[in-house]
Scaffold this active site. Structure first.
Site, PDB file in Angstrom:
ATOM      1  N   LYS A  54     -22.431 -11.084  20.563  1.00  0.00           N
ATOM      2  CA  LYS A  54     -20.996 -11.144  20.839  1.00  0.00           C
ATOM      3  C   LYS A  54     -20.255 -10.330  19.781  1.00  0.00           C
ATOM      4  O   LYS A  54     -20.256 -10.681  18.604  1.00  0.00           O
ATOM      5  CB  LYS A  54     -20.483 -12.588  20.815  1.00  0.00           C
ATOM      6  CG  LYS A  54     -20.735 -13.379  22.087  1.00  0.00           C
ATOM      7  CD  LYS A  54     -22.156 -13.780  22.259  1.00  0.00           C
ATOM      8  CE  LYS A  54     -22.351 -14.752  23.429  1.00  0.00           C
ATOM      9  NZ  LYS A  54     -23.783 -15.014  23.673  1.00  0.00           N
ATOM     10  N   PHE A  60      -2.632 -40.459   2.999  1.00  0.00           N
ATOM     11  CA  PHE A  60      -3.452 -39.652   3.901  1.00  0.00           C
ATOM     12  C   PHE A  60      -4.865 -40.239   3.902  1.00  0.00           C
ATOM     13  O   PHE A  60      -5.794 -39.656   3.377  1.00  0.00           O
ATOM     14  CB  PHE A  60      -3.436 -38.190   3.427  1.00  0.00           C
ATOM     15  CG  PHE A  60      -4.201 -37.209   4.295  1.00  0.00           C
ATOM     16  CD1 PHE A  60      -4.691 -37.553   5.551  1.00  0.00           C
ATOM     17  CD2 PHE A  60      -4.439 -35.922   3.839  1.00  0.00           C
ATOM     18  CE1 PHE A  60      -5.382 -36.644   6.331  1.00  0.00           C
ATOM     19  CE2 PHE A  60      -5.143 -34.996   4.607  1.00  0.00           C
ATOM     20  CZ  PHE A  60      -5.613 -35.355   5.854  1.00  0.00           C
ATOM     21  N   LYS A  65      -6.214 -29.623   3.233  1.00  0.00           N
ATOM     22  CA  LYS A  65      -5.588 -28.317   3.456  1.00  0.00           C
ATOM     23  C   LYS A  65      -5.007 -27.824   2.144  1.00  0.00           C
ATOM     24  O   LYS A  65      -4.529 -28.618   1.328  1.00  0.00           O
ATOM     25  CB  LYS A  65      -4.451 -28.414   4.479  1.00  0.00           C
ATOM     26  CG  LYS A  65      -4.852 -28.458   5.927  1.00  0.00           C
ATOM     27  CD  LYS A  65      -3.610 -28.462   6.790  1.00  0.00           C
ATOM     28  CE  LYS A  65      -3.893 -27.951   8.186  1.00  0.00           C
ATOM     29  NZ  LYS A  65      -2.647 -27.834   8.977  1.00  0.00           N
ATOM     30  N   ASP A  83      -6.763 -36.371  14.071  1.00  0.00           N
ATOM     31  CA  ASP A  83      -6.304 -35.246  14.879  1.00  0.00           C
ATOM     32  C   ASP A  83      -7.525 -34.616  15.537  1.00  0.00           C
ATOM     33  O   ASP A  83      -8.543 -34.411  14.879  1.00  0.00           O
ATOM     34  CB  ASP A  83      -5.587 -34.220  13.989  1.00  0.00           C
ATOM     35  CG  ASP A  83      -4.856 -33.158  14.788  1.00  0.00           C
ATOM     36  OD1 ASP A  83      -4.741 -33.304  16.015  1.00  0.00           O
ATOM     37  OD2 ASP A  83      -4.399 -32.176  14.169  1.00  0.00           O
ATOM     38  N   ALA A  84      -7.451 -34.295  16.810  1.00  0.00           N
ATOM     39  CA  ALA A  84      -8.596 -33.721  17.510  1.00  0.00           C
ATOM     40  C   ALA A  84      -8.937 -32.346  16.949  1.00  0.00           C
ATOM     41  O   ALA A  84      -8.077 -31.620  16.447  1.00  0.00           O
ATOM     42  CB  ALA A  84      -8.309 -33.624  19.006  1.00  0.00           C
ATOM     43  N   GLU A 141     -22.630 -21.903  26.765  1.00  0.00           N
ATOM     44  CA  GLU A 141     -23.773 -21.243  27.382  1.00  0.00           C
ATOM     45  C   GLU A 141     -24.824 -20.899  26.341  1.00  0.00           C
ATOM     46  O   GLU A 141     -24.504 -20.370  25.267  1.00  0.00           O
ATOM     47  CB  GLU A 141     -23.316 -19.964  28.084  1.00  0.00           C
ATOM     48  CG  GLU A 141     -22.298 -20.231  29.191  1.00  0.00           C
ATOM     49  CD  GLU A 141     -21.937 -18.964  29.936  1.00  0.00           C
ATOM     50  OE1 GLU A 141     -21.709 -19.056  31.148  1.00  0.00           O
ATOM     51  OE2 GLU A 141     -21.874 -17.890  29.316  1.00  0.00           O
ATOM     52  N   ASP A 150     -17.213 -10.093  19.210  1.00  0.00           N
ATOM     53  CA  ASP A 150     -16.166 -10.857  18.527  1.00  0.00           C
ATOM     54  C   ASP A 150     -16.600 -11.182  17.101  1.00  0.00           C
ATOM     55  O   ASP A 150     -15.793 -11.145  16.167  1.00  0.00           O
ATOM     56  CB  ASP A 150     -15.887 -12.180  19.258  1.00  0.00           C
ATOM     57  CG  ASP A 150     -14.916 -12.026  20.400  1.00  0.00           C
ATOM     58  OD1 ASP A 150     -14.240 -10.985  20.466  1.00  0.00           O
ATOM     59  OD2 ASP A 150     -14.835 -12.940  21.227  1.00  0.00           O
ATOM     60  N   GLU A 200     -19.249 -24.198  22.138  1.00  0.00           N
ATOM     61  CA  GLU A 200     -17.930 -24.737  21.802  1.00  0.00           C
ATOM     62  C   GLU A 200     -18.053 -26.244  21.558  1.00  0.00           C
ATOM     63  O   GLU A 200     -18.817 -26.927  22.237  1.00  0.00           O
ATOM     64  CB  GLU A 200     -16.932 -24.491  22.944  1.00  0.00           C
ATOM     65  CG  GLU A 200     -16.884 -23.063  23.451  1.00  0.00           C
ATOM     66  CD  GLU A 200     -16.289 -22.092  22.462  1.00  0.00           C
ATOM     67  OE1 GLU A 200     -15.650 -22.543  21.477  1.00  0.00           O
ATOM     68  OE2 GLU A 200     -16.455 -20.871  22.654  1.00  0.00           O
ATOM     69  N   ASP A 250     -10.932 -29.081  13.043  1.00  0.00           N
ATOM     70  CA  ASP A 250     -11.385 -27.822  13.637  1.00  0.00           C
ATOM     71  C   ASP A 250     -12.621 -27.284  12.930  1.00  0.00           C
ATOM     72  O   ASP A 250     -13.508 -26.695  13.555  1.00  0.00           O
ATOM     73  CB  ASP A 250     -10.268 -26.777  13.598  1.00  0.00           C
ATOM     74  CG  ASP A 250      -9.070 -27.166  14.449  1.00  0.00           C
ATOM     75  OD1 ASP A 250      -9.273 -27.866  15.460  1.00  0.00           O
ATOM     76  OD2 ASP A 250      -7.939 -26.790  14.097  1.00  0.00           O
ATOM     77  N   LYS A 251     -12.674 -27.488  11.619  1.00  0.00           N
ATOM     78  CA  LYS A 251     -13.833 -26.995  10.871  1.00  0.00           C
ATOM     79  C   LYS A 251     -15.077 -27.836  11.120  1.00  0.00           C
ATOM     80  O   LYS A 251     -16.203 -27.331  11.068  1.00  0.00           O
ATOM     81  CB  LYS A 251     -13.505 -26.946   9.376  1.00  0.00           C
ATOM     82  CG  LYS A 251     -12.626 -25.780   9.009  1.00  0.00           C
ATOM     83  CD  LYS A 251     -13.436 -24.503   9.104  1.00  0.00           C
ATOM     84  CE  LYS A 251     -12.612 -23.351   9.603  1.00  0.00           C
ATOM     85  NZ  LYS A 251     -13.423 -22.247  10.100  1.00  0.00           N
ATOM     86  N   LYS A 256     -20.983 -18.294  18.186  1.00  0.00           N
ATOM     87  CA  LYS A 256     -21.331 -17.112  18.970  1.00  0.00           C
ATOM     88  C   LYS A 256     -22.495 -16.371  18.324  1.00  0.00           C
ATOM     89  O   LYS A 256     -22.463 -16.076  17.128  1.00  0.00           O
ATOM     90  CB  LYS A 256     -20.118 -16.176  19.064  1.00  0.00           C
ATOM     91  CG  LYS A 256     -18.956 -16.771  19.835  1.00  0.00           C
ATOM     92  CD  LYS A 256     -17.768 -15.828  19.866  1.00  0.00           C
ATOM     93  CE  LYS A 256     -16.600 -16.457  20.635  1.00  0.00           C
ATOM     94  NZ  LYS A 256     -15.392 -15.602  20.614  1.00  0.00           N
ATOM     95  N   ARG A 261     -10.318 -22.519  16.304  1.00  0.00           N
ATOM     96  CA  ARG A 261      -8.867 -22.630  16.228  1.00  0.00           C
ATOM     97  C   ARG A 261      -8.308 -22.209  14.864  1.00  0.00           C
ATOM     98  O   ARG A 261      -7.098 -22.268  14.647  1.00  0.00           O
ATOM     99  CB  ARG A 261      -8.447 -24.072  16.541  1.00  0.00           C
ATOM    100  CG  ARG A 261      -7.267 -24.107  17.475  1.00  0.00           C
ATOM    101  CD  ARG A 261      -6.931 -25.422  18.078  1.00  0.00           C
ATOM    102  NE  ARG A 261      -7.368 -26.636  17.438  1.00  0.00           N
ATOM    103  CZ  ARG A 261      -7.120 -27.834  17.969  1.00  0.00           C
ATOM    104  NH1 ARG A 261      -6.478 -27.930  19.120  1.00  0.00           N
ATOM    105  NH2 ARG A 261      -7.533 -28.935  17.367  1.00  0.00           N
ATOM    106  N   LYS A 262      -9.164 -21.774  13.948  1.00  0.00           N
ATOM    107  CA  LYS A 262      -8.702 -21.394  12.609  1.00  0.00           C
ATOM    108  C   LYS A 262      -9.132 -19.967  12.286  1.00  0.00           C
ATOM    109  O   LYS A 262      -9.664 -19.673  11.231  1.00  0.00           O
ATOM    110  CB  LYS A 262      -9.268 -22.375  11.571  1.00  0.00           C
ATOM    111  CG  LYS A 262      -8.606 -23.751  11.633  1.00  0.00           C
ATOM    112  CD  LYS A 262      -7.156 -23.695  11.178  1.00  0.00           C
ATOM    113  CE  LYS A 262      -6.457 -25.028  11.290  1.00  0.00           C
ATOM    114  NZ  LYS A 262      -6.120 -25.392  12.674  1.00  0.00           N
ATOM    115  N   HIS A 305     -11.809 -30.692   7.855  1.00  0.00           N
ATOM    116  CA  HIS A 305     -10.708 -30.537   8.811  1.00  0.00           C
ATOM    117  C   HIS A 305     -11.292 -30.626  10.222  1.00  0.00           C
ATOM    118  O   HIS A 305     -12.394 -30.120  10.480  1.00  0.00           O
ATOM    119  CB  HIS A 305     -10.018 -29.195   8.594  1.00  0.00           C
ATOM    120  CG  HIS A 305      -8.833 -28.970   9.463  1.00  0.00           C
ATOM    121  ND1 HIS A 305      -8.951 -28.568  10.777  1.00  0.00           N
ATOM    122  CD2 HIS A 305      -7.506 -29.096   9.222  1.00  0.00           C
ATOM    123  CE1 HIS A 305      -7.740 -28.450  11.308  1.00  0.00           C
ATOM    124  NE2 HIS A 305      -6.850 -28.778  10.383  1.00  0.00           N
TER     125      HIS A 305
END
Length: 388
Positions: free
Chosen positions: A272, A233, A168, A241-242, A58, A274, A45, A19-20, A268, A247-248, A17
């Protein structure tokens, strides 16, 4: 009173995917830096689109001269990730895509707080565990991951060469008396290489693998299947798709069955919170359930940038607890040092163990011998029981 009979849905996305792909690259960059220096600082990122990958953020090594030299490795890291995922499309190919490296040194204003063992940012992190699966995960997200992971194995082994990397899955599970008992709706969209293949053709390929990973009896005549419901598909991945790192986050955690603090994980380093505190919260929640103190548990941790001690600890057992939540809160604080440094040391997070987390969930995985998925251990259960 918590509902006991209902239908709940979660989705997963494959390693291909868009994003992945970006999560994988960001975590591969992180692993490379941690392999170079365990205390490296990374907030990476990634953005991917047609034949283009942009890496930014960074980073920091103690030797700034080595940092400049290390930047030359980024191009190869990106291509190796894309190649392993399986992209060799005309408009997204590991060998021909363009890589733009915009990484730069970490901000000194952020570093000053972390260097004093404080948290790298403010934020709230959640961990969750329940008895729905042996891995103490919510069943809808756990089996959505399992379907895509199994299909990826079949694709990469050569058993199913017509399947593509982008996919998906989505499962709607029926619960009775709080226990998942069957699949009401199953959605699977998977990239394929032959434009002549129909939805029925793809279902014939994937159905045996899906039946292999789902519990016996969950698929019935009443289950509705939606396999490649839009039809063809063939164009997939960042060409279709970008993609973007982080994002997931619901796919990465509990599929919506539990709260999420909002911060993404991939790219990260463990200073961090997060990432590291979300892992600690899962570790604590899982050990609470493994200890028998509750059938379901959410743990929330709160931090402030530059401050080491968590500002607050919150536990919720949804009425399933054998001991009061306030006692669980005291017990987890006693059993584990929840400062950022304490978390990193307890879970041994300063290691290159993150690329493997980028797809199929950060939780519900088996701990690895090299320290990967250390937050999935249940070695704190006895200490928690003694602390209440």
């Amino acid at each position: 009173m918590t509902r006991q009979s209902y239908i709940f849905t979660s989705e997963s996305v494959s390693e291909g995917h868009p994003d992945k792909v970006c999560d994988r690259i960001s975590d591969a960059v992180l692993d490379a830096f941690l392999a170079e220096e365990p205390n490296a600082r990374v907030a990476c990122e990634t953005f991917a689109t047609t034949n283009q990958v942009v890496v930014g953020g960074e980073v920091g090594l103690s030797d700034k001269g080595r940092l400049a030299e290390f930047m030359g490795k980024i191009d190869g890291i990106v291509r190796a990730c894309v190649k392993d995922i399986g992209y060799e499309q005309d408009a997204f190919h590991w060998n021909t895509l363009q890589v733009l490296n915009l990484l730069h040194p970490q901000s000194a204003h952020i570093a000053q707080g972390v260097d004093k063992d404080g948290a790298g940012d403010q934020g709230i992190m959640f961990g969750y565990a329940c008895q729905e699966t042996p891995e103490l995960m919510p069943a809808p997200i756990h089996y959505s991951h399992a379907i895509l992971k199994r299909l990826a194995e079949a694709r990469k082994s050569g058993a199913e060469p017509t399947l593509g990397p982008d996919a998906k899955s989505q499962l709607s599970l029926r619960y009775e008396n709080g226990v998942p008992v069957g699949v009401t709706q199953l959605v699977l969209s998977t990239q394929h290489h032959d434009a002549s293949q129909t939805s029925a053709d793809i279902r014939a390929i994937v159905e045996p693998y899906i039946r292999e990973v789902l519990p016996e009896g969950w698929l019935t005549e009443a289950t509705e299947w939606w396999v490649n419901p839009t039809g063809t598909f063939v164009i997939g991945g960042p060409d279709g798709d970008a993609g973007l790192t982080g994002r997931k986050i619901i796919v990465d955690t509990y599929g919506g069955a539990a709260p999420h603090g909002g911060g993404a994980f991939s790219g990260k380093d463990p200073t961090k919170v997060d990432r590291s505190a979300a892992y600690a919260a899962r570790y604590l929640a899982k050990n609470v359930v493994a200890s028998g103190m509750a059938k379901r548990c959410t743990i929330q941790l709160a931090y402030a940038i530059g401050v080491a001690k968590p500002l607050a600890i919150y536990a919720d057992t949804y009425g399933t607890g054998e001991v009061p939540e306030a006692e669980i809160e005291r017990a987890v604080a006693q059993a584990m040092d929840l400062t950022p440094r304490g978390i990193r040391e307890h879970l041994q997070l300063n290691r290159p163990i993150y690329q493997r987390t980028a797809a199929y969930g950060h939780f519900g995985r088996q701990p690895d011998n090299d320290g990967g998925f250390s937050w999935e251990k249940t070695d704190l259960a006895e200490a928690l029981k003694k602390a209440v």
